[in-house]
Design an enzyme around this catalytic site. Sequence first.
Site, short mmCIF file in Angstrom:
data_model
loop_
_atom_site.label_atom_id
_atom_site.label_comp_id
_atom_site.label_asym_id
_atom_site.label_seq_id
_atom_site.Cartn_x
_atom_site.Cartn_y
_atom_site.Cartn_z
N ASP A 130 -9.44 20.05 56.05
CA ASP A 130 -9.30 21.50 55.82
C ASP A 130 -7.81 21.81 55.79
OD1 ASP A 130 -12.01 21.48 56.01
OD2 ASP A 130 -12.11 22.46 57.98
N HIS A 169 -8.79 28.20 54.94
CA HIS A 169 -9.15 27.16 53.97
C HIS A 169 -8.47 27.48 52.65
CE1 HIS A 169 -12.35 24.97 56.11
NE2 HIS A 169 -12.65 26.14 56.67
#
Length: 715
Positions: free
Chosen positions: A180, A401
């Site tokens: 991520d 993200h």
Amino acid sequence: MTSHIRVVTDTEDKVEVVPLGSGCEVGRSCIVAKFKGKRVMFDCGVHPAASGMDSLPFFDQFDMSEIDLVLVTHFHLDHCGAVPYLLEKTGFRGKVIMTHPTKKIYRMVMQDFIRVTHGVHDVCTEESLESSYELIETLDYHQEGSHAGIKYHCYNAGHVLGACMWMVEISGCRILYTGDFSREPDRHLMGAEIPVVSPDVLIVESTYGIQVHDQREERERKFTKWAHDIVLRGGRCLLPVFALGRAQELLLILDEYWDQHKELQSIPIYYASSLAKRCNTVFESYISLMNEKVRTQYDVLKHKRNPFVFKHITLLKDLKSFDDNGPSVVLASPGMLQSGVSRELFEKWCPEEKNGIIIAGYCVAGTLARQIQTCPSDIQREDGKVLPLKMSVHTVSFSAHSDFVQTKDFIQSLGTKHVVLVHGDSMNMSRLADRLCQDFPYLTCHTPHNSQTVQIPFQPQRTCKVVGQAANSAPTVGSHVKGIMVVSKDFQHTLLHSEDLSSYTELPVALMQQSVHIPLPRYYPLHDIHEHLSTYFEKVAVLNEEPTIAKGDGDTLVIGNLVSVMLQQSTVAGKDVTNVCVDWQSSRYNDLLADSCCIALINLLNLNPTQQQMPQDLDEMFRIRCMHKMLAQHYNGVRLLLGEQRFTFEVDGIDVSVVAPFGVECDSELVRRRVEQVVQRIFLSLWPIPDNFGWCGCGDDAHEHQVVDLKKRRT
């Protein structure tokens, strides 16, 4: 002296990437990359929408004992939650690497996970956590490490404290796994770095597909306005968050907003987590990894305040000390309302319209947090009872993200040609793949499901370092370079002379001297043995120019200056015998010569003492005619040009010309090699073994040289 050679090969190797989790799904990130017999696992998490064994990655797809290395990107459960199970319940015997902050927080997160799940189905217990924790090793950003021939280092990934992207290199192939990541700086973290070298394969998250985030200022404005409105109407504002990561970002935003609005300062903000106090302590320990604003605020020498000591935030260890008698803001874990404090407060507050919930992070399909974003009229409690859903539901993304713009710019900056998308549902992954291929026509984009293998071609460009005596003369294009190739465990190639092995490597070097003793059951004069061996070998010399054949004296023959044949005449039980000792220094070529010599001497035993020895010089024309007949047994239409001592015929429609005894001429390299094998066997059966390297195919001499030498010998 040192030089370098670029080695170019026509063969392609294949990199294999197999998701054991997060393939067309968000959760239980676990990716295995395979190359040159090495296997690296990136992340090892559990699925937040499942429980027990169902939440684990598909470990049964591999023999875990074959995994060399596990590289964990950050401390979220869907990226690290299965590490204790991997270390304690499988045959894994490799290394597990994390950054220092990740390991520190990982332990706290796993302890909270065990408390909430009560060690369901032994996915993780206190015992397995503690025994596995000591096996985990740590690494700093940009620090290089290696294990089992795999080089690795990591870059800052943004996202959460300690999150990293892993770059591994196996035999010249670079693979980058982002985990991520977020390229956008926030209130306490820097954005993700762009690696200084381009990977050959990029494995990247696709959580948000082609969505584009709002500007950070706009997201903060929406977030604070919703919280403001909920508490001003007398309601409770629930913020489900994970204990560490985005929680600290939201606390910084709320603390600043409350400080700027005096009308709100009588309304409490609670951070409800059993880890709350320890979490803030950890963040204080790693101020150096945060952005410049936080580092400046935490300047102890200038006595500035710690940004993680909040003025308007009250820490709650549990709900027993929570006085729920008016409007408030509560940050509670877990972030997807699976269970725990956030689920308990949600079920308590959802029937009242004045209350509200703000979903500030990404929610996995199958979780309650994802379900309420569709605004259903009612929800089901953990005990099965149905509750009306009347509280307001708001969604804003602070999940850190990468969105489409960040991912696109990141790929463009790297210039990689092979991309594997993971950590996204199938729709987001396919949409992102289509857009990326439209924007970058040169790009190959893969969207594998769990357990589906992606094969990516990779043509290595290796550099061989030539050192010592082997580097005394510079090679030219197309020339042959001789030496010993040493390949280290990290696939570094070094070419050197055999005499330099001990100087440039730790390999032990020894010369092996071999001897074979052959008793001949009668007396053989030196002349007879010399004449017999001369029918097998081109050069057999007598070491002593005045050989003495008297009984008891030792005489020595030398074959090609490499193999010595020593004769010792003696009398045993009144009978004359000859003891022969074949002695040589072991090498591929010398061993072949010595073996041939031993066979020749054993054949001598089968000769009748009165049988006439074969003449040393057979008629050359007789050999040529024998060669003609032997070639005709292998190929049709073999013609002999006697004057040129040349044979011509066709193989698979391709013209072949053979110049006796050993030269093969043909336009096809494949056909030429096939014919050479036949010609070599015929040559060795008709002509004495030559006094030069190459005839045996041992690689001690170039093929071109051996053909020239043999032609000279024939002439």
